[in-house]
Design a protein around this motif. Sequence first.
Motif, PDB file in Angstrom:
ATOM      1  N   UNK A 270      72.023 -16.735  21.950  1.00 26.06           N
ATOM      2  CA  UNK A 270      70.945 -16.755  20.969  1.00 26.06           C
ATOM      3  C   UNK A 270      69.652 -17.190  21.656  1.00 26.06           C
ATOM      4  N   UNK A 271      68.637 -16.385  21.484  1.00 22.91           N
ATOM      5  CA  UNK A 271      67.376 -16.654  22.172  1.00 22.91           C
ATOM      6  C   UNK A 271      66.549 -17.704  21.438  1.00 22.91           C
ATOM      7  N   UNK A 272      66.671 -17.740  20.095  1.00 20.16           N
ATOM      8  CA  UNK A 272      65.871 -18.675  19.316  1.00 20.16           C
ATOM      9  C   UNK A 272      66.415 -20.082  19.498  1.00 20.16           C
ATOM     10  N   UNK A 273      65.536 -21.014  19.838  1.00 21.65           N
ATOM     11  CA  UNK A 273      65.984 -22.401  19.973  1.00 21.65           C
ATOM     12  C   UNK A 273      65.978 -23.042  18.595  1.00 21.65           C
ATOM     13  N   UNK A 274      67.137 -23.430  18.088  1.00 17.06           N
ATOM     14  CA  UNK A 274      67.180 -23.984  16.726  1.00 17.06           C
ATOM     15  C   UNK A 274      66.571 -25.386  16.682  1.00 17.06           C
ATOM     16  N   UNK A 275      65.867 -25.712  15.586  1.00 14.71           N
ATOM     17  CA  UNK A 275      65.373 -27.084  15.455  1.00 14.71           C
ATOM     18  C   UNK A 275      66.140 -27.879  14.392  1.00 14.71           C
ATOM     19  N   UNK A 276      67.058 -27.200  13.737  1.00 17.84           N
ATOM     20  CA  UNK A 276      68.029 -27.935  12.907  1.00 17.84           C
ATOM     21  C   UNK A 276      69.400 -27.538  13.418  1.00 17.84           C
ATOM     22  N   UNK A 277      70.133 -28.500  13.915  1.00 19.80           N
ATOM     23  CA  UNK A 277      71.375 -28.181  14.607  1.00 19.80           C
ATOM     24  C   UNK A 277      72.438 -29.198  14.222  1.00 19.80           C
ATOM     25  N   UNK A 278      73.512 -28.721  13.642  1.00 23.84           N
ATOM     26  CA  UNK A 278      74.613 -29.645  13.319  1.00 23.84           C
ATOM     27  C   UNK A 278      75.955 -28.938  13.460  1.00 23.84           C
ATOM     28  N   UNK A 279      76.994 -29.723  13.410  1.00 22.70           N
ATOM     29  CA  UNK A 279      78.324 -29.153  13.539  1.00 22.70           C
ATOM     30  C   UNK A 279      79.376 -30.221  13.378  1.00 22.70           C
ATOM     31  N   UNK A 280      80.625 -29.806  13.358  1.00 19.62           N
ATOM     32  CA  UNK A 280      81.746 -30.751  13.355  1.00 19.62           C
ATOM     33  C   UNK A 280      83.024 -30.034  13.780  1.00 19.62           C
TER      34      UNK A 280
ATOM     35  N   UNK B 161      73.395 -23.654  13.309  1.00 14.63           N
ATOM     36  CA  UNK B 161      72.089 -23.782  13.959  1.00 14.63           C
ATOM     37  C   UNK B 161      71.066 -23.005  13.143  1.00 14.63           C
ATOM     38  N   UNK B 162      69.957 -23.701  12.818  1.00 11.51           N
ATOM     39  CA  UNK B 162      68.921 -23.046  12.015  1.00 11.51           C
ATOM     40  C   UNK B 162      67.563 -23.225  12.660  1.00 11.51           C
ATOM     41  N   UNK B 163      66.683 -22.330  12.332  1.00 11.31           N
ATOM     42  CA  UNK B 163      65.307 -22.454  12.800  1.00 11.31           C
ATOM     43  C   UNK B 163      64.400 -22.577  11.591  1.00 11.31           C
ATOM     44  N   UNK B 164      63.609 -23.661  11.582  1.00 10.08           N
ATOM     45  CA  UNK B 164      62.738 -23.908  10.450  1.00 10.08           C
ATOM     46  C   UNK B 164      61.306 -23.720  10.900  1.00 10.08           C
ATOM     47  N   UNK B 165      60.568 -22.934  10.152  1.00 14.46           N
ATOM     48  CA  UNK B 165      59.172 -22.727  10.548  1.00 14.46           C
ATOM     49  C   UNK B 165      58.262 -22.988   9.360  1.00 14.46           C
ATOM     50  N   UNK B 166      56.992 -23.226   9.672  1.00 11.30           N
ATOM     51  CA  UNK B 166      56.011 -23.493   8.627  1.00 11.30           C
ATOM     52  C   UNK B 166      56.189 -24.894   8.058  1.00 11.30           C
TER      53      UNK B 166
END
Lengths: 319, 185
Positions: A123-133, A152-157
């Motif tokens: 994945x090229x987009x660097x996520x800024x919300x990242x979690x897991x278990x 992994x999510x990317x939040x913008x704006x």
Amino acid sequence: MKTLDDLRQFYNTTLLADLNVLEAGRKAIVQKLTYVGAAVAILVAIGLFIMAQSGVPSFPGILFPLIIGAVLFVFIASLLSKGYVRKFKGTIIQKIVRFIDDDLRYTAHRYIPKSTFMTSEIFKTKPNRYKGDDYVSGKVGTTQIEFSELHAEYESGSGKNRSRRTVFKGLFFIADFNKHFTCKTIVLPDTAEKLFGGFGKMFQSWNVLRGQLIKLEDPEFEKFFVVYGSDQIQARYILSTSLMERIINFKRKTDRPIYLSFVGSRVFVAVSYTKNLFEPRLFRTILDFELVQEYFEDLQLAAGIVDDLNLNTRIWSKQ
Amino acid sequence: MLIAIIIFVIALLIPVLIYNSLVAKKNQVLNVFGTIDALLKKRYDLIPNLVATVKGYMQHERTLLTEVTEMRAKAISDRTSDDEKVELDNKVTKVLSRIMLVVENYPDLKASDNFMHLQRTLTELEEQISAARRAYNAAVTDYNNAVEMFPTSMVASMMNYKRRRFFEISEKERQVVDAGKSFTA
């Protein structure tokens, strides 16, 4: 490889006792939650009544007490069920993991770190919300593996313009690959070629961010996937004709979007899921073999990648 | 006026782009061919090692060993033409796999560290060679498509670019991983 019959036996002899204990705990929580639900409903009703009295317009004013009530309820529910979820994972999921392979270790709260996720270059987009278990690691045969659930999510704006999009949600799997290589090879689901045919292929070859387009000779593989890499020959050394066939079969078996990459002598496999994996149910009984079967199949899918991709075959100089 | 200039520039640019893409495709073919050559050399370099390891055990198959040694000498000499080399490569592949089969009769040899290491290196090389051949065929397909398809075919014929031949990939090579069966057997 464990079969469904093995699992049924394991369910009856071992899991059922634990599930009964957990089921009692679950019922107690549901009981508490009905009281909480009733209390919240009363509060919401009072709120609505006050608003009606003071002449607040009924729409969208009516939404606020409802939303606040719902949020409050979900918050309390997650607080109450926290211990139950932890206990469930610590016993049931843990035991299923050990049942699949005794050499595997399970840690409920750990996950594959973001740096590793980025190393895969899937994945090229660097996520800024990242979690897991649900982290599992260990050896299957001679191959070291690890996997976990990731979101992994990317939040913008910001403010009203804030939008969030999912980069990846599902199972993320890493294993030591059985051949030496120094290049990078990325295998992605093929969308452009499916839609535009030959023109799609032309667009793909212009994707300079990804490196060279690698056209493979297996038409079925090419139908499902597009391959990018830094070295035409090494990419084919990795993706031998038999491995391509194995990947196609794996794709058929999962019937989900799958992504693979080969970087730094390791193979990364990402399997997309929409549901949350390995979470216990709260409002329905957990004394259900099908539920256990679902956990088992999702875990087995990941642990089985070693066999699916034949990673235990060590006939090359890498041992 | 401006439009005329733009059309003129584009008309000038297209043949240049086509020309460059054709050269790039031809070089890709040559480049991969070079890699195959290098890999084959590597395999030839293994042969003296293999013969030395195997010689002590194999009493009845001496001819097989002298055969492969002679082939190597021939292949690395400068006087051999490209076509002969290709033929030699195929023969060497066959003889090597025969030697590997014969080894089955000598359990001591099969289990020796030296031989196992050689066998692993050889399987790896064979698979790399097969990968390089597949890469070569992919590059040739790309090149041939450009040579035959309109409009690149026009420029290609002016540059005197001709179709190139593919590497024949034998059925055995397609299933090269099966070579590993000799380990489990």
